[in-house]
Write a protein that holds these residues in place. Structure first.
Motif, PDB file in Angstrom:
ATOM      1  N   THR A  69       0.840  -1.190   0.000  1.00  0.00           N
ATOM      2  CA  THR A  69       0.000   0.000   0.000  1.00  0.00           C
ATOM      3  C   THR A  69       0.875   1.240   0.000  1.00  0.00           C
ATOM      4  O   THR A  69       1.892   1.302   0.702  1.00  0.00           O
ATOM      5  CB  THR A  69      -0.940   0.033   1.209  1.00  0.00           C
ATOM      6  N   THR A  73       0.348   3.589   7.236  1.00  0.00           N
ATOM      7  CA  THR A  73      -0.289   2.486   7.961  1.00  0.00           C
ATOM      8  C   THR A  73      -0.058   2.571   9.463  1.00  0.00           C
ATOM      9  O   THR A  73      -0.377   1.633  10.188  1.00  0.00           O
ATOM     10  CB  THR A  73       0.247   1.131   7.449  1.00  0.00           C
ATOM     11  N   TYR A 104      -5.917   5.684  13.344  1.00  0.00           N
ATOM     12  CA  TYR A 104      -5.762   4.644  12.341  1.00  0.00           C
ATOM     13  C   TYR A 104      -5.760   5.297  10.963  1.00  0.00           C
ATOM     14  O   TYR A 104      -6.063   6.492  10.833  1.00  0.00           O
ATOM     15  CB  TYR A 104      -6.890   3.614  12.431  1.00  0.00           C
ATOM     16  N   TRP A 106      -6.971   4.657   6.778  1.00  0.00           N
ATOM     17  CA  TRP A 106      -7.708   3.863   5.784  1.00  0.00           C
ATOM     18  C   TRP A 106      -6.740   3.477   4.657  1.00  0.00           C
ATOM     19  O   TRP A 106      -6.815   3.985   3.539  1.00  0.00           O
ATOM     20  CB  TRP A 106      -8.858   4.696   5.213  1.00  0.00           C
ATOM     21  N   TYR A 107      -5.832   2.573   4.939  1.00  0.00           N
ATOM     22  CA  TYR A 107      -4.765   2.255   3.980  1.00  0.00           C
ATOM     23  C   TYR A 107      -5.126   1.096   3.048  1.00  0.00           C
ATOM     24  O   TYR A 107      -4.376   0.786   2.121  1.00  0.00           O
ATOM     25  CB  TYR A 107      -3.463   1.933   4.722  1.00  0.00           C
ATOM     26  N   GLY A 108      -6.269   0.445   3.256  1.00  0.00           N
ATOM     27  CA  GLY A 108      -6.575  -0.775   2.509  1.00  0.00           C
ATOM     28  C   GLY A 108      -7.163  -0.522   1.139  1.00  0.00           C
ATOM     29  O   GLY A 108      -8.342  -0.800   0.879  1.00  0.00           O
ATOM     30  N   PHE A 289     -11.717   0.739  10.841  1.00  0.00           N
ATOM     31  CA  PHE A 289     -11.642   1.243   9.467  1.00  0.00           C
ATOM     32  C   PHE A 289     -13.023   1.559   8.898  1.00  0.00           C
ATOM     33  O   PHE A 289     -13.239   1.501   7.689  1.00  0.00           O
ATOM     34  CB  PHE A 289     -10.916   0.225   8.587  1.00  0.00           C
ATOM     35  N   ASN A 352     -11.743   1.587   0.570  1.00  0.00           N
ATOM     36  CA  ASN A 352     -10.790   1.377   1.664  1.00  0.00           C
ATOM     37  C   ASN A 352     -11.431   1.647   3.020  1.00  0.00           C
ATOM     38  O   ASN A 352     -10.745   2.071   3.968  1.00  0.00           O
ATOM     39  CB  ASN A 352      -9.563   2.272   1.481  1.00  0.00           C
ATOM     40  N   GLN A 485      -5.235 -10.967   6.149  1.00  0.00           N
ATOM     41  CA  GLN A 485      -6.196  -9.876   6.128  1.00  0.00           C
ATOM     42  C   GLN A 485      -7.263 -10.135   7.190  1.00  0.00           C
ATOM     43  O   GLN A 485      -8.080 -11.027   7.020  1.00  0.00           O
ATOM     44  CB  GLN A 485      -6.861  -9.749   4.761  1.00  0.00           C
ATOM     45  N   PHE A 490      -6.975  -5.001   4.107  1.00  0.00           N
ATOM     46  CA  PHE A 490      -6.154  -4.494   5.204  1.00  0.00           C
ATOM     47  C   PHE A 490      -5.255  -5.606   5.735  1.00  0.00           C
ATOM     48  O   PHE A 490      -5.651  -6.382   6.598  1.00  0.00           O
ATOM     49  CB  PHE A 490      -7.038  -3.940   6.330  1.00  0.00           C
TER      50      PHE A 490
END
Length: 507
Positions: A69, A73, A104, A106-108, A289, A352, A485, A490
């Protein structure tokens, strides 16, 4: 008689010297992925234990990157809790306050090779803030037995906010040889989000919600030598304060246990239901998330019927076996938000983040557990849960595994070494990936089911006591180095190693 009894002499037992207790504890640890943990706890005693002041501070953070990504993260989680308690002869009471801050990202991203122009304008960070006050009182030898209050304010980094107020009281009245217990509760949660659901390609007005519950729970408690029987009900009025619509609910609250063979075999059964109050804060603790575009509503747990046995196979070995069947309306399931490039300015709009999907679900479940406690220095346990879901929409029960298992071990090796282990298994889950299109209804978006593999996570901690006050520890997490995951898109950090020191002292 000429017999004269001789005085016996008691055998001398080697007693373990009692461990000196300290009122303050602190720990600090550092590891790879730039992980850091810090803990502080103190319990100050006033007036020979009649007054206590507890202070706890916990922090865990990570600034490491996860492959796959281009987004940040890192995360951190910090909480501070203070509690003052007073004990008197006829009643006890306490007051507490708490602060929390969690961050946190939202990196997914489902497609990490997005255009650089879109990525550069993306703000993927989300912060959660909370402050709460609570108090409780307990009385002895009175019909009024206890009361508690909780007031909490919760907000996030994109202007969402939520308020929660919970009041509970308990009463107990003797009825011949039995006891009538009555609980009264008032529970309110309300909040708002600035933006509407991501199923819309253009921003829509924000979402407001408010849910008020008022309930009473009478229970007749019957106790016999080997039997305990609780016959009760929950009567709850639920009001949607935004829609001015309310409903009255009646739920069973029946529990029974019977010792078939003293402590070796105890049978238990029950049928219970409840109107479960949901909140944005509770959802964020389970899945951080989430997108701040949720509709929060309570879950109508119509009934949860269960039957099982528990007891001691051996003095050191206990077991539990439980089967259940429950029916829940408006059960919240986490589901991926659609990829909505029309709202790419929102940091959670590119597939995400997660939304809530409410479904009516019937669950057939089986739970089994074994625990071995040879002495206070060694304990070992294993449990497993198997669930089968039947949804009203005929969809999978999104993100709910059919199988879960846990193995835990705690071992004090002599006076200096200690070993702890936690192993988790989570079965396969399913999610739904969609893409938002203009002038298209959400149910007609292009969609595909995403299958998430089962995963096994092994964690271990080894400690060494240098003396009564100072010890060192090393902790390993995700020992299999599996970048699984937990939620779709994620991936988690691989093998993590963290080492640190603990110190106990009197403050």
């Amino acid at each position: 008689s000429t017999f004269t009894p001789a005085k016996g002499r008691a055998a001398e037992l080697q007693r373990r010297e009692p461990e000196k207790s300290y009122n303050t504890y602190t720990a600090l640890g550092l590891g790879n992925y730039n992980n850091a943990s810090a803990d502080f706890y103190t319990s100050l005693d006033f007036d020979r234990g009649k007054q206590l002041l507890d202070i706890g501070l916990n922090h865990f953070s990570s600034r490491g990157d996860i492959e796959g990504t281009p987004l940040d993260t890192d995360f951190y989680n910090t909480s501070l809790d203070l509690t003052y308690a007073r004990r008197d002869r006829e009643w006890n009471w306490n007051l507490g306050a708490g602060l929390e801050h969690r961050r946190y990202n939202w990196y997914g991203l489902p497609t990490p090779d997005l255009d650089e122009t879109i990525l550069s304008g993306l703000d993927e960070a989300q912060d959660y803030f909370g402050v709460g006050l609570q108090g409780a009182v307990q009385l002895s030898d009175a019909y009024f037995t206890d009361a508690s209050v909780l007031a909490r304010h919760f907000r996030d980094g994109v202007s969402s906010r939520e308020n929660r107020l919970v009041l509970k009281t308990g009463f107990e009245f003797p009825v011949t040889e039995e006891a009538l217990e009555v609980g009264v509760a008032l529970d309110y949660v309300g909040g708002e989000f600035e933006n509407g659901p991501l199923t819309q390609t253009t921003p829509t007005p924000g979402i407001r919600y408010g849910n008020l519950q008022a309930g009473v729970s009478p229970t007749l408690v019957m106790r016999r030598e080997d039997l305990r029987l609780e016959l009760g009900a929950r009567l709850i009025y639920g009001l949607d304060t935004e829609q001015s619509a309310g409903n009255f609910y009646i739920y069973p609250a029946v529990r029974a246990s019977y010792a078939l063979m003293d402590e070796a075999v105890i049978a238990f059964a029950g049928v219970e239901g409840d109107l479960q109050q949901n909140s944005y804060r509770d959802f964020s603790l389970e899945n951080p998330f989430l997108s701040p575009t949720l509709m929060v509503m309570p879950t109508d747990r119509q009934y949860d019927a269960y039957l099982g046995i528990r007891g001691q196979l051996l003095p050191e070995l206990s077991y539990t076996l439980r089967g259940s069947y429950r029916a829940e309306n408006f059960l919240p399931l986490f589901l991926l938000n659609p990829e909505n490039e029309f709202r790419a300015g929102e940091g959670y709009a590119l597939g995400n983040s997660f939304r809530l999907f409410y479904d009516d679900v019937k669950t057939l479940g089986l739970f089994a557990e074994l625990q071995l406690a040879v002495n206070r220095d060694f304990s070992l346990g294993v449990n497993a849960t198997i669930n089968d879901y039947d949804t009203e929409t005929d969809n999978p029960a999104w993100n709910l595994p059919n199988v879960e298992g846990t193995l835990f071990l705690d071992y004090q090796i002599g006076k200096q070494w200690s070993l702890g282990a936690r192993l988790f298994y989570v079965g396969a889950r399913e999610d739904l990936a969609t893409v938002a299109l203009e002038n298209t209804a959400p149910e007609d978006f292009p969609a595909r089911i995403v299958s998430l593999d089962s995963f096994f996570d092994a964690n271990i901690e080894l400690g060494y006591h240098l003396n009564d006050q100072l010890s060192v520890f090393a902790r390993g997490s995700n020992l299999t180095n599996n970048a699984y995951q937990r939620w779709a898109n994620f991936r988690v950090q691989g093998l993590q190693v963290l080492a640190g020191v603990r110190y106990k002292f009197d403050l």
